[in-house]
Structure formats: structure tokens, C-alpha cells
Design an enzyme around this catalytic site. Structure first.
Site, mmCIF file in Angstrom:
data_model
loop_
_atom_site.group_PDB
_atom_site.id
_atom_site.type_symbol
_atom_site.label_atom_id
_atom_site.label_comp_id
_atom_site.label_asym_id
_atom_site.label_seq_id
_atom_site.Cartn_x
_atom_site.Cartn_y
_atom_site.Cartn_z
ATOM 1 N N ARG A 90 44.135 42.348 61.952
ATOM 2 C CA ARG A 90 43.801 40.925 61.800
ATOM 3 C C ARG A 90 45.090 40.113 61.876
ATOM 4 O O ARG A 90 45.843 40.027 60.914
ATOM 5 C CB ARG A 90 43.097 40.680 60.465
ATOM 6 C CG ARG A 90 42.650 39.228 60.255
ATOM 7 C CD ARG A 90 41.961 39.086 58.903
ATOM 8 N NE ARG A 90 41.423 37.745 58.726
ATOM 9 C CZ ARG A 90 42.100 36.733 58.190
ATOM 10 N NH1 ARG A 90 43.343 36.925 57.784
ATOM 11 N NH2 ARG A 90 41.549 35.545 58.065
ATOM 12 N N VAL B 282 44.543 43.768 51.529
ATOM 13 C CA VAL B 282 45.640 43.454 52.438
ATOM 14 C C VAL B 282 46.986 43.663 51.750
ATOM 15 O O VAL B 282 47.754 44.571 52.075
ATOM 16 C CB VAL B 282 45.547 41.996 52.949
ATOM 17 C CG1 VAL B 282 46.632 41.733 53.998
ATOM 18 C CG2 VAL B 282 44.174 41.695 53.517
ATOM 19 N N MET C 231 43.857 33.525 14.554
ATOM 20 C CA MET C 231 43.294 32.539 15.475
ATOM 21 C C MET C 231 44.431 32.034 16.364
ATOM 22 O O MET C 231 45.405 31.489 15.848
ATOM 23 C CB MET C 231 42.683 31.354 14.721
ATOM 24 C CG MET C 231 41.806 31.741 13.542
ATOM 25 S SD MET C 231 40.256 32.473 14.075
ATOM 26 C CE MET C 231 39.665 33.209 12.536
ATOM 27 N N CYS D 6 28.160 33.362 15.502
ATOM 28 C CA CYS D 6 29.568 33.592 15.851
ATOM 29 C C CYS D 6 30.178 34.664 14.954
ATOM 30 O O CYS D 6 30.980 35.494 15.393
ATOM 31 C CB CYS D 6 30.360 32.297 15.716
ATOM 32 S SG CYS D 6 29.756 30.953 16.755
#
Length: 512
Positions: A41, A205, A281, A453
Site C-alpha cells: 500500500r 502497519v 480518590m 456505586c
């Protein structure tokens, strides 16, 4: 020439060659070390140069008995007697291509929509030999591409339609943004819903053409494709006995990294502490690599607060790179167009140990629909429909899926982590085993914030204390423990405020 083997399909691109390398030298290293089919290609090359390259490439491919496919240029494919031609949707129509090249040449076609499968099915056998399915992920090799990345789920849709249309003569290669860090899960997740069809190979590729050591890069790719099974999570279990997962949580004290909604943060931290885990967190991308390298760490990704999608995807890729488990809670999956786009991008970004949600969320992720009222489910679906949807989520994402409700549903979609390349996993979504977890009705779960949650927090802790072959058991135990704590809290509390406190207390007592 032997029948084409599509396992490792190399597409050339001379614009990305390292210094000192040539297209032919990279091709030679690839062929020597396991490339099974080649597509030349060269979009920006003039015809004379293209012919010269094609002749050299054909000589090499013939030496290794590997088919050489020419991209777009039917005239050059015929001139050098290449093995075949590959064309895209905007190129010469397939019936004309087949007429020009005759019945013996390989003809490939780029496919990204199920409607295109319907077209090739209408043409029937003898027109197309294989399809390049994509684009799977974003790629830099087609800068003018108008295709939206489909992810492994999109590849599965194409495979499913091939099965529905009985196109058993068509081979498939996934293409677009495929690299060593995502090939395993693309192979693992990309399969038809009947479980009988997977992709036949992957096409890439840059990992060969841009490599400083194309031979070594090819060997790495072949090793990945030859794996008999896929293991995405390092076992954290102190005790491999699945009956002792709760005890493992206490021994290991997993670090639960929460990327979660603001409402859940404080409550989730207390839930984590109650079951013996350590919470943190953080949405600071610079911390993710350090956090995921901490022994017995797990990521709980909750999309209740719509965060920057780049941060979420970075977190998923970082934890996947260290083989640390991720629990995903796609909050309000389709409550808005913004949430729908974000959740779909996150789902496509990596491999998840568990995906949990309420009925609306699981129905949405499954593709069966799912009504949302904000982030809450407003659907009134039967148990049978909920089971089907949960099985579909588990199957499509090769994960353990949880649908919460008065009766919780846990489905095992891991299929023993079987390698499905060129074979499928052998079971359909409807064949997946599941557990129904029933308990007394706990209406107060619906009268407090972050109850669903926080189930994610418990699941994350238990998943981290399991190994990848016992994650289903870990999730079942986590959901059962959470339901037990809720039932007990409901019996002792005076209202929604004290229910929160009693739930934490009962989680602590149940986890001991």
C-alpha cells in the site's frame, strides 16, 4: 500457492521507515519471522516506482510462499501477477474488480458497516475472499479516514452479521490502531454472538514498518497471536482457594483507586475501609502509573461525574498495562448524548474484570435498549430480559457482568479465557452461566445516594483479592455480602439516615 493464511497481515507504508531501513528490508524481516500475508500500500508513489517495488516485494513473498496483495491498483496487480487486490468502499466496484482479475485472484474489501456485509452476501461466493474489518481504533496511518473507530464490539457486529448471512467463505482481518498492548483483547472480544466465529487475523502497519528491529517485532506479534488463552489480570490471591476470597481481602487490604462521582466519594471510602480495603480518590493522570504498580491495587471507574474522557481512557490503559483489574460502573449509560459517547469510548478502551450497572445501564450497554431517568433506571423489564441483557454484556466484553435490582444477576463471560482466534469461543451469549442473588426487599437502597456505586467498591475489593480465573466467584461473593449487609441494616435502622450508618456497620461485621 497454498491457501492464504490471514493470521498476521502486514500492510506496507514507506513513509514511516526508520533511518537506514527500506521497505524491502522491513518486509524481508517480517516475512522471515512470521508475516503470513502482505499488502503493498503505497498511496503517494508514482506508478513506475510502485511497479518496481511490487516486483521486489513479489520476489520476496514468493520465496516465503506468502500471498502479495496490491492495494487499489488493479493494473499493477495484473502486471506483476500478484496474488490479489484489496479495494475500499470508494474504489472500483467489486464486481468489476472480480471481472478484471479473474476467478483465481484473492479479492479483499474494506468493511465497516453491517449493510456492507449484506451486500457481499448478496453477491455470494466467488466475489470476495476476505474483508478488512475496521477501523477498530484511531490510527495515524490513514489520516484522511472518515470512519469512526468501532472498537472490538463493532468487529463483533460484523462477525455476527456474517454468521446470520451464512457467509462462511469470507475470511476476516481486524485493522486499525492494533498494537501489542491491545491485540490480545481484540482477539478475545471480537466474535459473533453465536460463539462460532472470531477474526481470522489482525492487520497492522507501524509495529513492523516503523520498527528498528522488524524481525523481533514480528516475533512478538506472532507470540501474542499464538497464545492459547488470555490472562489480563495478575492473580492477587494470597490463597487460591475460591472459598477464601473474603479472607484474602482482609490479608491483602487491596488499594481501591476510585475515579468516581462526587456524591459517592466519602461514602465509598468508608465502604472500602469497612471491608478491609484502602481507598484513594484520584483523577490526577500523573499518579496513575504509580498507583497501579502498588501491589494489590484495583481501579473502580465510575462515570457518574462526567470527567474528561482522556483521563478515563488513560486510567484504563495504565491499569491494563500492569495487568491490574478494573471494575467499570457506566453510570447513566445513555441518560444523555454526552454520557453515551463517553461511556462507549471508555468501554472500547480496555479490558474490564467486571462491568456493573442497574437495569437501564445494562440494557443500554447490551444494545437491547434501556430507559434512564437521569442516572437511575426507569425501565420495567422482566427477569428474563434482564438476564439476556446481562449475558450480552458479559459476552460482548468478555467480562463478569452484574445487573443490580431486587434480584441481582451475575453472569460469567470469561469463557475460561479461551483463545478464540480463527475458531470462536464455542459458546453463545445465551449459554453463559449466571447466578441470581435474591434477598428480602430493601427499599432504602433506593432512598440513599451512591448505594449502587458502593456495591462497585465492594466488588473491586473482592476482585482484587481473586485471580483472573475466580473473578466470577469473587463478584458473586461481593454482591451476596453487600445484599446481606443491606438486609440487616434495613431491619435495624429507623430511616434512610441511620440506614447509611447501619449499612457501613453491617459491611464491617459481614467482612470480618
Amino acid at each position: 500457492m497454498k491457501a492464504a493464511d490471514y493470521t498476521l497481515y502486514l500492510v506496507t507504508d514507506s513513509t514511516m521507515l526508520p533511518e537506514g531501513k527500506t521497505l524491502i528490508s522491513q518486509l524481508a524481516e517480517g516475512l522471515k519471522n512470521g508475516v503470513t500475508i502482505v499488502q503493498l500500500r503505497e498511496k503517494d508513489t508514482d506508478a513506475k516506482t510502485f511497479v518496481a517495488l511490487a516486483l521486489e516485494a513479489k520476489k520476496l513473498c514468493d520465496h516465503y510462499n506468502v500471498p502479495l496483495i496490491i492495494n487499489d491498483r488493479v493494473d499493477i496487480a495484473l502486471a506483476i501477477d500478484a496474488s490479489g487486490i484489496h479495494v475500499g468502499q470508494d474504489d472500483i466496484p467489486i464486481p468489476m474488480v472480480r471481472k478484471l482479475v479473474g476467478p483465481e485472484k484473492i479479492v479483499g474489501w474494506s468493511v465497516g458497516k453491517v449493510e456492507e456485509v449484506d451486500q457481499l452476501a448478496e453477491w455470494g461466493p466467488g466475489m470476495i475472499n476476505y474483508i478488512g474489518v475496521g477501523t477498530v481504533f484511531d490510527t495515524q496511518t490513514k489520516k484522511d479516514s472518515k470512519k469512526i473507530p468501532m472498537g472490538p464490539e463493532g468487529v463483533s457486529r460484523i462477525l455476527t452479521r456474517l454468521q446470520e448471512k451464512k457467509c462462511d467463505w469470507i475470511k476476516t482481518v481486524a485493522i486499525g490502531g492494533l498494537h501489542p498492548d491491545n491485540i490480545s483483547r481484540v482477539v478475545y472480544q471480537s466474535q459473533s454472538l453465536d460463539g462460532k466465529r472470531s477474526i481470522d487475523g489482525i492487520s497492522l502497519v507501524s509495529d513492523i514498518m516503523a520498527s528498528d528491529d522488524a524481525g523481533q517485532s514480528t516475533r512478538i506479534l506472532r507470540e501474542i497471536l499464538a497464545e492459547k488463552s488470555h490472562h489480563f489480570f495478575e492473580g492477587g490471591a494470597a490463597d487460591k482457594n475460591t472459598a477464601n476470597i473474603k479472607e484474602n481481602v482482609q490479608k491483602l487490604s487491596p488499594l481501591i483507586h476510585h475515579i468516581t462521582n462526587r456524591v459517592h466519594q466519602n461514602f465509598g471510602a468508608n465502604v472500602a475501609l469497612a471491608i478491609g480495603c484502602s481507598p484513594i480518590m484520584s483523577e490526577v493522570a500523573a499518579e496513575f502509573e504509580d498507583l497501579c504498580k502498588i501491589p494489590h491495587s484495583v481501579l473502580l471507574l465510575n462515570t457518574g461525574t462526567v470527567a474528561d474522557v482522556g483521563i478515563l481512557i488513560h486510567a484504563v490503559k495504565t491499569y491494563n498495562s500492569q495487568k491490574r483489574p478494573i471494575v467499570l460502573d457506566p453510570v447513566g449509560f445513555s441518560a444523555s448524548s454526552a454520557r453515551l459517547i463517553l461511556n462507549k469510548k471508555v468501554l472500547s478502551a480496555g479490558q474490564f474484570a467486571c462491568i456493573k450497572g442497574n437495569t437501564g445501564e445494562i440494557m443500554g450497554v447490551s444494545g437491547l435498549g434501556g430507559a434512564m431517568k437521569g442516572v437511575d433506571s426507569s425501565g420495567d423489564d422482566s427477569l428474563e430480559t434482564r438476564i439476556e441483557a446481562t449475558q450480552l454484556v458479559a459476552f460482548k466484553y468478555r467480562t463478569v457482568a452484574v445487573c443490580t435490582g431486587e434480584i441481582d444477576i451475575v453472569v460469567d463471560g470469561t469463557a475460561s479465557l479461551k483463545r478464540p482466534l480463527q475458531s470462536g469461543v464455542g459458546v453463545s451469549s445465551a449459554d453463559l452461566s449466571y447466578e441470581l442473588i435474591k434477598s428480602e426487599n430493601v427499599p432504602l437502597f433506593g432512598r440513599i445516594t451512591a448505594s449502587g456505586c458502593s456495591l462497585g467498591t465492594v466488588i473491586a475489593g473482592f476482585v482484587c483479592a481473586a485471580n483472573d480465573e475466580s473473578i466470577f466467584t469473587a463478584v458473586v461473593q461481593a454482591v451476596t455480602l453487600y445484599k446481606l449487609a443491606g438486609t440487616r441494616a434495613n431491619a435495624t435502622c429507623k430511616g434512610s439516615g441511620s440506614f447509611l450508618v447501619d449499612l457501613i456497620d453491617n459491611l464491617y461485621l459481614a467482612a470480618e
